[in-house]
Enzyme design. Sequence first.
Site, PDB file in Angstrom:
ATOM      1  N   SER A 293       0.808  -1.284  -0.089  1.00 12.81           N
ATOM      2  CA  SER A 293       0.046  -0.143   0.206  1.00 12.81           C
ATOM      3  C   SER A 293       0.812   1.244  -0.111  1.00 12.81           C
ATOM      4  CB  SER A 293      -1.121   0.158   1.351  1.00 12.81           C
ATOM      5  OG  SER A 293      -1.565   1.185   1.397  1.00 12.81           O
ATOM      6  N   CYS A 294       0.452   2.408  -0.619  1.00 13.25           N
ATOM      7  CA  CYS A 294       1.430   3.498  -0.722  1.00 13.25           C
ATOM      8  C   CYS A 294       0.325   4.624  -0.861  1.00 13.25           C
ATOM      9  CB  CYS A 294       2.072   3.435  -2.097  1.00 13.25           C
ATOM     10  SG  CYS A 294       1.362   3.182  -3.597  1.00 13.25           S
ATOM     11  N   SER A 295       0.597   5.540  -1.746  1.00 13.00           N
ATOM     12  CA  SER A 295      -0.279   6.798  -1.692  1.00 13.00           C
ATOM     13  C   SER A 295      -1.417   6.568  -2.584  1.00 13.00           C
ATOM     14  CB  SER A 295       0.678   7.934  -2.357  1.00 13.00           C
ATOM     15  OG  SER A 295       1.589   8.291  -1.213  1.00 13.00           O
ATOM     16  N   TRP A 323      -3.121   5.121   0.835  1.00 11.38           N
ATOM     17  CA  TRP A 323      -3.407   6.289   1.500  1.00 11.38           C
ATOM     18  C   TRP A 323      -4.565   7.040   1.269  1.00 11.38           C
ATOM     19  CZ3 TRP A 323      -2.659   5.473   6.367  1.00 11.38           C
ATOM     20  CH2 TRP A 323      -2.652   6.536   7.274  1.00 11.38           C
TER      21      TRP A 323
END
Length: 347
Positions: A293-295, A323
């Site tokens: 999971s990132c931005s 995010w």
Amino acid sequence: MDVLPSRLTRRLLLSVAAGTAIATATTFALGSATSTQAQAAAPAQAAAGVTSLAPGGTSFQVFSPEQAAAAASSGRWKVLDVRPVPPLSYIGGHVPGAVHLSEQAFRGPNGRLPFQIWGPTKLASLLSQAGISNKDSVLVYSEGNDVLGTSLVAYILEKSGVRQVAIVDGGLSGYKAASQPTTKAFPTFQSGSFRPTTVKGLAIPLNELVPLIGKSNVVIIDPRPKAQFEGTDQTFIRNGHIPGAKNIPWQTFTEATNADEAKKNAHKLRSLEEIRALLVSRGITPDKEVIVSCSTGREASLQFLTLKHLLKYPNVRIYEGSWTEYSATKLPIAVGPEGSPAQVSSR
């Protein structure tokens, strides 16, 4: 990974059930967990005929510049130049036969969140316009620091059911450095006939992610920069990370920070032995369920492809909402370095 206290776990679940607008039913939408608002915003997509495939049907490869040039000239591979718009870089020179389809074209708002992967119907239209059909093999490349655009499009192609996908090791700069041919000539081609298709099981929606937070057999990797992970960067509605996540910046998988300037290249992967050793040192082993999971899902795509296809981790999924979605809920977050306690913060 540290296990969240049972009270917090129950609170996570109750938050999802009570107030985060997360629907338990899913559709074929490519993006974050589907809300009733998003469903209402896209009725045409739900009504469209979409073919669903099981995961495991895509071969993902990293081609050397020489292999990429051979593939492009063979006529057996379609080539996508996904460098961001404006397209002047493409016009100034590209791999022979490459069609320009910017990485930016593959995402947009879904009625609830920005920068989400388009649904299968729109993706099928985009790929058809670029001359691609379902059975085509597709080579993807970009340049500069946009390796994440390359990996994002490669992931989208896999999720759209393309059977063979490859990227260029070293990107266009590595390709040129190896004295492989480029051209300014625009290719002529016919539209493809890509049918709306999606592969289930590659992405994990938020309502499935939440019950896994804090489980000892689950690892969440967050490849964002340290400032975003720790919450000192104030970009989002709320800033920080999913409780228990491990921060492994995406650059650590590549030669982006090589001390030797001549070898510095964000598009060139480090050796698989180095990447594997890094992961194992952080407790990220093949026996774990791994969620990246990132931005916005872009940074996560590089690590997803590397773990799943190159390192052969058997249970890897990508949280596409990342995010962007998580920060817009009232779910607990962690602020500070890895291991920081979960907290409930108001917007």
